[in-house]
Write an enzyme that holds these catalytic residues in place. Structure first.
Site, PDB file in Angstrom:
ATOM      1  N   GLU A  52      -3.985  -7.293   5.602  1.00 32.04           N
ATOM      2  CA  GLU A  52      -3.396  -7.147   5.473  1.00 32.04           C
ATOM      3  C   GLU A  52      -2.574  -7.164   6.375  1.00 32.04           C
ATOM      4  O   GLU A  52      -2.815  -7.670   7.497  1.00 32.04           O
ATOM      5  CB  GLU A  52      -4.232  -4.990   6.030  1.00 32.04           C
ATOM      6  CG  GLU A  52      -3.124  -3.989   6.475  1.00 32.04           C
ATOM      7  CD  GLU A  52      -4.278  -2.808   7.132  1.00 32.04           C
ATOM      8  OE1 GLU A  52      -5.510  -3.332   7.106  1.00 32.04           O
ATOM      9  OE2 GLU A  52      -3.803  -1.370   7.079  1.00 32.04           O
ATOM     10  N   GLU A 105      -8.987   1.834  -1.629  1.00 27.65           N
ATOM     11  CA  GLU A 105      -9.729   1.782   0.202  1.00 27.65           C
ATOM     12  C   GLU A 105     -10.300   2.522   0.749  1.00 27.65           C
ATOM     13  O   GLU A 105      -9.989   3.839   0.040  1.00 27.65           O
ATOM     14  CB  GLU A 105      -8.906   0.906   0.200  1.00 27.65           C
ATOM     15  CG  GLU A 105      -9.572   0.704   2.127  1.00 27.65           C
ATOM     16  CD  GLU A 105      -8.504   0.804   2.962  1.00 27.65           C
ATOM     17  OE1 GLU A 105      -7.147   0.159   2.691  1.00 27.65           O
ATOM     18  OE2 GLU A 105      -8.754   0.374   4.077  1.00 27.65           O
ATOM     19  N   TYR A 115      -3.611  12.035   5.905  1.00 28.07           N
ATOM     20  CA  TYR A 115      -3.443  10.100   5.542  1.00 28.07           C
ATOM     21  C   TYR A 115      -2.504   9.623   5.287  1.00 28.07           C
ATOM     22  O   TYR A 115      -2.069   9.735   4.543  1.00 28.07           O
ATOM     23  CB  TYR A 115      -5.107  10.067   5.554  1.00 28.07           C
ATOM     24  CG  TYR A 115      -4.811   8.529   5.547  1.00 28.07           C
ATOM     25  CD1 TYR A 115      -5.257   8.027   7.585  1.00 28.07           C
ATOM     26  CD2 TYR A 115      -4.958   7.873   4.535  1.00 28.07           C
ATOM     27  CE1 TYR A 115      -5.162   6.621   7.631  1.00 28.07           C
ATOM     28  CE2 TYR A 115      -5.094   5.838   4.812  1.00 28.07           C
ATOM     29  CZ  TYR A 115      -4.709   6.141   6.158  1.00 28.07           C
ATOM     30  OH  TYR A 115      -5.174   4.434   6.627  1.00 28.07           O
ATOM     31  N   HIS A 163      -9.169   6.630   2.611  1.00 33.90           N
ATOM     32  CA  HIS A 163      -9.148   7.215   4.068  1.00 33.90           C
ATOM     33  C   HIS A 163     -10.744   7.918   4.190  1.00 33.90           C
ATOM     34  O   HIS A 163     -10.826   9.070   4.811  1.00 33.90           O
ATOM     35  CB  HIS A 163      -8.332   7.751   4.730  1.00 33.90           C
ATOM     36  CG  HIS A 163      -8.578   7.013   6.604  1.00 33.90           C
ATOM     37  ND1 HIS A 163      -8.557   7.483   7.129  1.00 33.90           N
ATOM     38  CD2 HIS A 163      -8.014   5.829   6.217  1.00 33.90           C
ATOM     39  CE1 HIS A 163      -8.575   7.131   8.430  1.00 33.90           C
ATOM     40  NE2 HIS A 163      -8.455   5.880   7.765  1.00 33.90           N
ATOM     41  N   ARG A 192     -13.547  -5.965   3.453  1.00 32.85           N
ATOM     42  CA  ARG A 192     -12.514  -5.250   4.669  1.00 32.85           C
ATOM     43  C   ARG A 192     -12.845  -5.526   5.787  1.00 32.85           C
ATOM     44  O   ARG A 192     -12.471  -5.248   6.650  1.00 32.85           O
ATOM     45  CB  ARG A 192     -11.900  -3.772   4.256  1.00 32.85           C
ATOM     46  CG  ARG A 192     -11.345  -3.292   2.666  1.00 32.85           C
ATOM     47  CD  ARG A 192      -9.757  -3.626   3.639  1.00 32.85           C
ATOM     48  NE  ARG A 192      -8.899  -2.462   4.421  1.00 32.85           N
ATOM     49  CZ  ARG A 192      -8.499  -2.978   4.911  1.00 32.85           C
ATOM     50  NH1 ARG A 192      -7.922  -4.318   4.919  1.00 32.85           N
ATOM     51  NH2 ARG A 192      -7.912  -2.337   5.546  1.00 32.85           N
ATOM     52  N   TRP A 199     -11.540  11.653   8.759  1.00 31.11           N
ATOM     53  CA  TRP A 199     -10.212  11.712   8.681  1.00 31.11           C
ATOM     54  C   TRP A 199     -10.088   9.863   8.204  1.00 31.11           C
ATOM     55  O   TRP A 199     -11.124   9.144   8.691  1.00 31.11           O
ATOM     56  CB  TRP A 199      -9.712  11.535  10.325  1.00 31.11           C
ATOM     57  CG  TRP A 199      -8.265  11.102  10.224  1.00 31.11           C
ATOM     58  CD1 TRP A 199      -7.588  12.431   9.745  1.00 31.11           C
ATOM     59  CD2 TRP A 199      -7.931   9.787  10.727  1.00 31.11           C
ATOM     60  NE1 TRP A 199      -6.114  11.587  10.231  1.00 31.11           N
ATOM     61  CE2 TRP A 199      -6.373   9.525  10.058  1.00 31.11           C
ATOM     62  CE3 TRP A 199      -8.086   8.636  11.143  1.00 31.11           C
ATOM     63  CZ2 TRP A 199      -5.474   8.447  10.413  1.00 31.11           C
ATOM     64  CZ3 TRP A 199      -6.977   7.738  10.793  1.00 31.11           C
ATOM     65  CH2 TRP A 199      -6.266   7.630  11.204  1.00 31.11           C
ATOM     66  N   GLU A 251     -12.899  -1.099   6.043  1.00 32.40           N
ATOM     67  CA  GLU A 251     -12.725  -2.221   7.531  1.00 32.40           C
ATOM     68  C   GLU A 251     -13.586  -1.684   9.059  1.00 32.40           C
ATOM     69  O   GLU A 251     -13.852  -1.942  10.421  1.00 32.40           O
ATOM     70  CB  GLU A 251     -11.330  -1.299   7.795  1.00 32.40           C
ATOM     71  CG  GLU A 251     -11.445   0.588   7.794  1.00 32.40           C
ATOM     72  CD  GLU A 251      -9.605   0.894   7.856  1.00 32.40           C
ATOM     73  OE1 GLU A 251      -9.412   0.210   6.512  1.00 32.40           O
ATOM     74  OE2 GLU A 251      -9.575   1.801   8.555  1.00 32.40           O
ATOM     75  N   ARG A 271       0.508  -0.844  -0.024  1.00 31.41           N
ATOM     76  CA  ARG A 271      -0.369   0.129   0.509  1.00 31.41           C
ATOM     77  C   ARG A 271       1.172   1.216  -0.306  1.00 31.41           C
ATOM     78  O   ARG A 271       1.873   1.375   0.734  1.00 31.41           O
ATOM     79  CB  ARG A 271      -0.873   0.005   0.618  1.00 31.41           C
ATOM     80  CG  ARG A 271      -1.527   1.069   1.191  1.00 31.41           C
ATOM     81  CD  ARG A 271      -2.946   0.934   2.248  1.00 31.41           C
ATOM     82  NE  ARG A 271      -2.179   2.354   3.182  1.00 31.41           N
ATOM     83  CZ  ARG A 271      -3.070   2.849   4.750  1.00 31.41           C
ATOM     84  NH1 ARG A 271      -3.935   1.955   4.670  1.00 31.41           N
ATOM     85  NH2 ARG A 271      -1.812   3.525   5.316  1.00 31.41           N
ATOM     86  N   ASP A 302      -5.362   4.071   0.033  1.00 33.47           N
ATOM     87  CA  ASP A 302      -6.103   4.127   0.925  1.00 33.47           C
ATOM     88  C   ASP A 302      -6.634   5.725   0.281  1.00 33.47           C
ATOM     89  O   ASP A 302      -6.112   6.674   0.763  1.00 33.47           O
ATOM     90  CB  ASP A 302      -6.386   3.926   2.132  1.00 33.47           C
ATOM     91  CG  ASP A 302      -7.215   3.624   3.402  1.00 33.47           C
ATOM     92  OD1 ASP A 302      -7.874   4.152   3.209  1.00 33.47           O
ATOM     93  OD2 ASP A 302      -6.986   2.633   4.266  1.00 33.47           O
TER      94      ASP A 302
HETATM   95  C1  GCO Z   1      -6.122   0.367   6.604  1.00 34.10           C
HETATM   96  C2  GCO Z   1      -6.509   1.822   8.418  1.00 34.10           C
HETATM   97  C3  GCO Z   1      -6.192   2.261   9.144  1.00 34.10           C
HETATM   98  C4  GCO Z   1      -7.318   2.828  10.126  1.00 34.10           C
HETATM   99  C5  GCO Z   1      -7.134   2.218  11.497  1.00 34.10           C
HETATM  100  C6  GCO Z   1      -8.351   3.219  13.060  1.00 34.10           C
HETATM  101  O1  GCO Z   1      -6.595   0.650   6.101  1.00 34.10           O
HETATM  102  O2  GCO Z   1      -4.962   0.220   8.269  1.00 34.10           O
HETATM  103  O3  GCO Z   1      -7.171   2.655   7.412  1.00 34.10           O
HETATM  104  O4  GCO Z   1      -4.137   2.141   9.088  1.00 34.10           O
HETATM  105  O5  GCO Z   1      -6.776   4.251   9.757  1.00 34.10           O
HETATM  106  O6  GCO Z   1      -7.076   0.983  11.610  1.00 34.10           O
HETATM  107  O7  GCO Z   1      -7.719   3.236  13.712  1.00 34.10           O
HETATM  108 MG    MG Z   2      -7.777   1.789   5.203  1.00 32.10          MG
END
Ligand code: GCO
Ligand code: MG
Length: 402
Positions: free
Chosen positions: A339, A236, A159, A212, A283, A402, A262, A147, A210
């Site tokens: 991951e 992602e 991020y 995010h 995820r 975030w 996630e 990643r 990602d």
């Molecule tokens: C990822 C994530 C994480 C999250 C984290 C928040 O894809 O691994 O986005 O890094 O930001 O798990 O607690």
């Molecule tokens: Mg993520």
């Protein structure tokens, strides 16, 4: 057979973890993870005040019934706190059952579907040049999938860019730190990173990115389209998924594979995305989505549509979740990728485990259970430290995702 005790252990060997240890009258015990990053103590209270008293005296072999008891019986269904508490109990009970059977957990789930579990690592840098170099280091370590996240000029703490290279930890302050975001700048910069990565390393490795939750559906579609020439493994969380319909717009405009989930905690969060074939990878993970009992249902639903798994595996998921996930990944027929953000040596020492990394793959061990233990004496040396995830604001101060 009876549950005689259930203990919640909070420790911070480099970062906070909440761990549940369930003991039985036959001496066999099981370990589960209940960590909810930045909101840990809410789950501690949920477990100690509302779950543990109900567990004492129950038959630990009745995993399914206990799951239903905690899910249906609470009346208040779903949500990250409830489902993490249920996951901790569920994983501890599977650990107990596998230990009693004398089998590694993957055997109990249905046996091995693959030799090793392909993982992706996190490469990041403050700009494109640094990130390209970081990806090279992961390639040298043997990773098949990486990643890549880059800082963006003009955005404060974009991020995914950590201070350390191998151990990146977003929850790093006693009160949330404020980071910045600017979609225009990111859209200008991120495609250039992937162009540079493909120019430097070719197309043999899997590259992931990602978003995010930062982009609107239209912006996400635009990013997916711009990234197409660079053949990502996945893009992602490119937009928030509360409105699952939003992904229709993205799908209409790009063939870049999409991964989401996630922060999902139940099959209902993923149902429309899966049934309308709007994503390629799911995820959801063990600690987030109610344990193995529930995650396997999500995976089975996804499998009907050729959607594959890509379990969340950031550092806030403890080695207990990683260990259990590797057994799940070893079994699940529609596995995609796992991951793998490495834990610090302090964390690894508190949670002795038998999984290992080799040439881009993780391998679960053959010990009965999920193969991860808790060193309680060592854990006691690392007391809880308040740590929040950051927040993000746009250039004009507007609160953003975030
Ligand atoms: C990822 C994530 C994480 C999250 C984290 C928040 O894809 O691994 O986005 O890094 O930001 O798990 O607690
Ligand atoms: Mg993520």
């Amino acid at each position: 057979m009876k549950i005689v005790s259930a203990k919640v252990v909070v420790c911070s060997p480099g970062r906070n973890f909440v761990t549940l240890k369930i003991e039985t009258d036959q001496g066999v015990y099981g370990i589960g993870d209940a960590t909810l990053n930045g909101r840990e103590l809410a789950v501690v209270s949920y477990l100690e005040d509302h779950v543990v008293p109900c567990l004492i005296g129950m038959d630990p072999r009745r995993i399914e019934d206990i799951w239903q008891y905690l899910y249906r019986g609470a009346y208040w269904r779903r949500g990250p706190v409830t489902m993490r508490a249920i996951a901790a109990v569920d994983v501890a009970l599977w650990d107990i059952k596998a230990k009693m059977a004398g089998m590694p957990l993957y055997q109990l789930m249905g046996g091995r579907s693959r030799d090793g579990v392909m993982v992706y690592g996190h490469a990041n840098g403050s700009d494109i040049a640094e990130t390209v170099e970081a990806v090279g280091q992961y390639i040298d370590m043997g990773y098949k999938a990486i990643r890549a996240q880059t800082g963006v000029p003009g955005i404060k703490d974009a991020y995914g860019v950590g201070r350390g290279k191998l151990y990146y930890e977003p929850a790093d302050a006693a009160l949330p730190s404020v980071t910045g975001w600017d979609t225009r700048k990111a859209l200008n910069y991120v495609p250039k990173l992937f162009e540079e990565l493909r120019k430097t390393y070719g197309f043999d490795h899997h590259l992931l990115h990602d978003g995010h939750h930062r982009y609107t559906p239209q912006e996400a579609a635009n990013l997916g389209k711009m990234l197409e020439p660079f053949q990502l493994f996945w893009l992602e969380d490119v937009t928030p998924a509360e409105n699952q319909e939003a992904f229709k717009l993205i799908r209409q405009h790009t063939v870049t594979p999409l991964a989401v989930g996630e922060i999902f905690n139940s099959i209902w969060d993923a149902k429309d995305l899966i049934q309308n074939q709007l994503i390629d990878y799911i995820r959801a993970t063990i600690v987030g989505a109610g344990g193995l009992t529930h995650l396997r249902r999500i995976a089975d639903l996804a499998g009907l549509y050729q959607i594959r798994t890509g379990c969340h595996g950031a550092t806030d998921l403890s080695p207990v979740t990683m260990g259990a996930a590797l057994h799940f990944d070893t079994w699940v027929p529609n596995f995609g990728i796992q991951e793998y953000m490495r834990h610090t040596p302090e964390t690894d020492a508190v949670f002795p485990h038998d999984y290992r990394f080799e040439a881009g793959y993780l391998y679960c061990g053959e010990r009965p259970g999920h193969g991860v233990d808790l060193d309680e004496a060592l854990a006691a040396k690392y007391p809880y430290k308040p740590a929040f995830l950051p927040v993000a604001r746009l250039q004009d101060g507007t609160m953003w995702n975030w």
